[in-house]
Design a protein around this motif. Sequence first.
Motif, short mmCIF file in Angstrom:
data_model
loop_
_atom_site.label_atom_id
_atom_site.label_comp_id
_atom_site.label_asym_id
_atom_site.label_seq_id
_atom_site.Cartn_x
_atom_site.Cartn_y
_atom_site.Cartn_z
N ARG A 1 0.84 -1.20 0.00
CA ARG A 1 0.00 0.00 0.00
C ARG A 1 0.87 1.25 0.00
NH1 ARG A 1 -4.60 0.33 4.46
NH2 ARG A 1 -2.77 0.64 5.81
N GLN A 2 0.55 2.20 -0.87
CA GLN A 2 1.36 3.40 -1.00
C GLN A 2 0.79 4.57 -0.23
OE1 GLN A 2 1.49 3.47 -5.39
NE2 GLN A 2 3.65 2.93 -5.21
N THR B 1 0.02 -0.04 -10.56
CA THR B 1 -0.69 0.54 -9.42
C THR B 1 -2.19 0.38 -9.64
OG1 THR B 1 -0.64 2.73 -10.46
CG2 THR B 1 1.10 2.22 -8.88
N GLU B 2 -2.90 0.24 -8.54
CA GLU B 2 -4.35 0.17 -8.60
C GLU B 2 -4.95 0.99 -7.46
OE1 GLU B 2 -4.77 -4.17 -6.31
OE2 GLU B 2 -5.27 -3.99 -8.44
N ASP B 3 -5.99 1.73 -7.75
CA ASP B 3 -6.69 2.52 -6.75
C ASP B 3 -8.01 1.85 -6.40
OD1 ASP B 3 -4.69 4.45 -6.86
OD2 ASP B 3 -5.71 5.61 -8.41
N GLU C 1 -7.56 3.94 -1.40
CA GLU C 1 -6.20 3.47 -1.20
C GLU C 1 -5.52 3.27 -2.55
OE1 GLU C 1 -7.07 0.81 2.84
OE2 GLU C 1 -6.42 -0.16 0.97
N ARG C 2 -4.24 3.49 -2.58
CA ARG C 2 -3.44 3.15 -3.77
C ARG C 2 -2.46 2.05 -3.38
NH1 ARG C 2 -1.03 7.33 -7.99
NH2 ARG C 2 -3.19 7.04 -8.66
N TRP C 3 -2.44 0.99 -4.19
CA TRP C 3 -1.57 -0.15 -3.97
C TRP C 3 -0.64 -0.34 -5.16
CZ3 TRP C 3 -1.66 -3.60 0.28
CH2 TRP C 3 -2.65 -3.34 1.23
N SER C 4 0.57 -0.74 -4.86
CA SER C 4 1.50 -1.21 -5.88
C SER C 4 1.49 -2.73 -5.83
CB SER C 4 2.91 -0.68 -5.60
OG SER C 4 3.86 -1.32 -6.42
#
Length: 389
Positions: A102-103, A294-296, A306-309
């Motif tokens: 998680r970014q 990346t996915e939001d 949330e933004r995840w790598s």
Amino acid sequence: MTDPGDTGAALDGRIEAVLDRDGLDALVRVLKQRGRTVIGPTVRDRAIVLAELDCADELPHGWGVELEAGQYRLRERDDGAVFAHSAGPQSWKSFLHPERVRQWTAERGSGGELTVHQEEPRSVSYAFLGVRPCDLRAIQILDRVMSGGRYEDPAYRSRRSGAFLIAAECTEPGATCFCVSMGAGPAVDAGYDLALTEVLDHGGHRFLCRSGSEEGAAVLAELPRRQSDDATRTAATGAVSQAAERMGRSMPPVDLRTLMRDNLEAERWDDVTSRCLSCGNCTMVCPTCFCTTTEDVTDLTGDHAERWSRWDSCYDLDFSLLHGGPVRASARSRYRQWLTHKLGTWHDQFDSSGCVGCGRCIVWCPTGIDLTEEAHALHREATEKETAP
């Protein structure tokens, strides 16, 4: 055992000593006392996997593996060896460059105000026990990719900077290993804090241990050990040398970078991609593949985001998606991209090959595609064209 103040024999600036089973037990204990999370091989789910260890008893004593293209099988040994197994389905990349991170998170308040929280990397002090020479080289390659250029990954740097690396030299390669062809083993000469070479002979079951850093020497000084001796040193060197002669696979003895560059239109690409499922297994198990996307995501209210790598693969059709469609729409183009990058154009980006010869991509391919076989086939096709009348 030696006097606690004696760290062992000093050879060429290294500190050497011999550990037995008690020494291996103490190694895990000392590392945990120093506040480190010890990760090492253990038996789970009919495979040798990497997991957190509480003690040396959890290491795969007396277990080996049988490997072939598309095949992996655990087998019991009768000698109690700890490190006589080849690379398993995981690599240390899983801990240094996790598959999902998680970014940041964002919250929308009742008045519409937006608050964004940057995710800080969790502080972990790892000790990696039993790092294969090929995997040690893979970590060095990831270091170059993730933190050696202009664009450093702070999460990777946080995990990697404090990691304590205990290499285990290879004495029994698998049928899919080819680290010798890639210059990545079976011996180690740098990049470790401690290096172990397992010896099983008439002299007993023991480990030649040498330090590669100041911290490594300090840890070794805390372990029950005895002075290194010529017999153990000779046996250890011989076992590693024999491993080099028993590699199950090899690459063609040519410049692989040139081979890939000059054969982009070879007919062999059609042959291999007729078998390729574009599943991406090879990139997931590869210890050096590093691509992410990346996915939001949001909750149902839309007030939390949330933004995840996460890991991505060049085999994914959307990996090269641009306006108008993907750049690499065919399986042929995607397989060719992966192999030519791994063996060829990686040099242009990072000054080395991206392959360390661990053989994981061969073992975990569901259709048994073997990149060494493909390299040999490309070489044969190119040679035949050159010699054709």
